[in-house]
Design an enzyme around this catalytic site. Structure first.
Site, short mmCIF file in Angstrom:
data_model
loop_
_atom_site.label_atom_id
_atom_site.label_comp_id
_atom_site.label_asym_id
_atom_site.label_seq_id
_atom_site.Cartn_x
_atom_site.Cartn_y
_atom_site.Cartn_z
N LYS A 68 -3.91 3.25 -0.92
CA LYS A 68 -4.22 1.96 -0.38
C LYS A 68 -4.10 0.84 -1.18
CE LYS A 68 -6.01 -0.30 3.14
NZ LYS A 68 -5.01 -0.92 3.21
N LYS A 92 -11.01 0.63 -7.56
CA LYS A 92 -11.50 0.00 -6.97
C LYS A 92 -12.28 0.66 -5.66
CE LYS A 92 -9.95 -4.06 -6.20
NZ LYS A 92 -8.91 -5.12 -5.46
N LYS A 104 -0.09 -0.27 -4.52
CA LYS A 104 0.37 -1.70 -4.56
C LYS A 104 1.78 -1.80 -4.22
CE LYS A 104 -2.17 -5.48 -5.09
NZ LYS A 104 -3.56 -5.60 -4.74
N THR A 188 -12.57 -10.77 1.33
CA THR A 188 -12.78 -10.69 -0.04
C THR A 188 -14.04 -11.87 -0.75
OG1 THR A 188 -10.43 -9.97 0.00
CG2 THR A 188 -11.29 -10.93 -2.13
N ASN A 219 -7.19 -17.87 -0.20
CA ASN A 219 -8.01 -17.13 0.94
C ASN A 219 -9.44 -16.46 0.60
OD1 ASN A 219 -8.48 -13.90 2.04
ND2 ASN A 219 -7.99 -15.28 3.49
N1 GLU Z 1 -5.04 -6.77 -1.69
C1 GLU Z 1 -6.17 -6.57 -1.77
C2 GLU Z 1 -6.97 -6.16 -3.13
O1 GLU Z 1 -6.36 -6.39 -4.14
C3 GLU Z 1 -6.68 -5.76 -0.53
C4 GLU Z 1 -6.02 -4.39 -0.21
C5 GLU Z 1 -6.10 -3.75 1.10
O2 GLU Z 1 -6.99 -4.39 1.60
O3 GLU Z 1 -5.78 -2.54 0.82
O4 GLU Z 1 -7.86 -5.50 -3.03
#
Ligand code: GLU
Length: 428
Positions: A68, A92, A104, A188, A219
């Site tokens: 993810k 994370k 990513k 976030t 954001n």
């Molecule tokens: N881009 C965000 C992060 O760095 C969200 C990633 C997601 O929702 O999968 O955590």
């Protein structure tokens, strides 16, 4: 050799490994991404020319579940950056106990130079190129820097066209009308706000007496600035990529949000229109100046590597909450630690985004959709619970919060790696 972002990220891993019992196999595997894909994306531009863009998708580790992580559109995107960001997502998701590994993606471009139609063709072309690498049970993208729900919607649509069936769970952060979740847009910043509140209670900080500087008014940054303002904190400085504003008495964040929405820049506030009347004594400052202001809390909410060996000694804040991914280098960390600065790490503080992405994925798969308050309630329970566990670990082991967050994540990664089987089966 210049340090790469990924090798810098691995320094954090090495440090945490000292505090957790993890098999040599698992720790060795976690140092390398599982699969890295680089693609060329040909796009027909509005003027008829063909331009080829470079795109990436990295699946770092999928031992705990499908991978993810977001997709970033930025001129600075490289394979090294995408691999590091995928590494961070692995930790994370484990730190938050989400049933996902880390990934990513990114495309190297300045999205502001493309028309909306060009952006749509590029987004769809990216999915054409990576379709076999992703999927609702394999790898689930989401928004990141300079990507948004509209782009996620195009990408989901393109994937569904390729698979010849509607596949909303392939991507999160979609528009509400295409299976997006309530509260994902603000998740976030909201998650970071919950973590900040829980941690500040440990230091008996009163909002009214606490000054805050926020780097980045996108954001995540603008949402947390607004929530902090509403909760009575004194947000004295904010900035975006073009520069920032500083007012020791506290800024009027709702007005700044309005200005940013209408002018696309916080700089427009520098004495045109009504905000100057609302905010006395405001000063124009640069992004670099913002980082070293005399404030209680600093919130880097823009890009990585903002605080390094070059400027960490000048940071005056006592607390840093990393809303951006990787805003402090490991060299910067060492200096901040020596100076007694409390750093609350990205893999906890900004995990609200991926947590609500998880909720979106669950809603897409179950077909049952939740209200915004239900989403925020579940987010608060989850992120505060994990923040408290990481805090306890850091107190018990007398280690910084970042190392504690990695230890916490590593325990879960080790559990999954050893459950899958390791060389223990083969050696006596
Ligand atoms: N881009 C965000 C992060 O760095 C969200 C990633 C997601 O929702 O999968 O955590």
């Amino acid at each position: 050799m210049a340090t790469t972002l990924l090798s810098d990220a691995n320094i954090r891993l090495e440090r945490a490994l000292k505090y957790v019992h993890i098999s040599a196999d698992a720790s060795e595997r976690l140092k390398f991404p599982k699969a890295s894909l680089k693609v060329s994306i040909p796009v027909r531009m509005d003027n008829g020319d063909l331009r080829v863009f470079e795109g990436y998708r990295v699946r770092y580790d999928d031992t705990r579940g499908p991978t993810k992580g977001g997709i970033r559109f930025h001129p600075g995107v490289t394979m090294d950056e995408v691999q590091s960001l995928a590494f961070w997502m692995t930790f994370k998701c484990a730190a938050l106990s989400l049933p996902f590994g880390g990934a990513k993606g990114g495309i190297t471009l300045n999205p502001k130079e493309l028309s909306k139609f060009e952006l749509e063709r590029l987004s769809r072309g990216y999915i054409d190129a990576i379709a076999d690498f992703i999927g609702p049970d394999v790898d689930i993208p989401a928004p990141d820097v300079y990507t948004n729900p509209m782009i996620m919607g195009w990408m989901m649509d393109q994937y569904s066209i390729i698979r010849r069936k509607l596949s909303p769970a392939v991507i999160t952060g979609k528009p509400l009308g295409m299976g997006g979740s309530q509260g994902r847009d603000t998740a976030t910043g909201t998650g970071a706000f919950y973590v900040l509140g829980a941690m500040m209670r440990k230091f008996n900080r009163v909002p009214q007496d606490t000054t805050i500087a926020v780097q980045g008014f996108g954001n995540a940054g603008s949402i947390i600035a607004r929530l902090l303002f509403d909760a009575g904190y004194r947000v004295v400085a904010v900035s975006d990529s073009q520069g920032g504003v500083y007012c020791p008495q506290g800024l009027d964040i709702p007005s700044l949000q309005q200005f940013k929405a209408s002018t696309r820049s916080v700089k427009a506030v520098y004495c045109k229109g009504t905000v100057c009347n609302l905010v006395d004594n405001q000063e124009a400052i640069t992004n670099e100046e913002l980082l070293t202001l005399d404030v209680d809390i600093l919130i880097p909410a823009a890009l990585e590597n903002q605080i390094t060996e070059a400027n960490a000694a000048n940071v005056q804040a006592r607390f840093i909450f990393e809303v951006a991914n990787g805003p402090i280098s490991s060299g910067g960390d060492r200096i901040l630690e020596a100076n007694g600065v409390y750093v609350f790490p990205d893999i906890l503080v900004n995990a609200g985004g991926v947590t609500v992405s998880y909720f979106e994925w669950v809603q897409n798969r179950s077909g049952l959709y939740w209200s915004e308050s239900e989403v925020n309630q579940r987010l608060q329970t989850k992120i505060v619970e994990e923040a408290e566990s990481i805090w306890r670990l850091s107190q018990n082991l007398d280690i910084p919060m970042r190392t504690a967050a990695y230890v916490h994540a590593l325990e879960r990664l080790e559990e999954a790696h050893s459950a899958r089987g390791t060389r223990d089966y083969y050696v006596s």
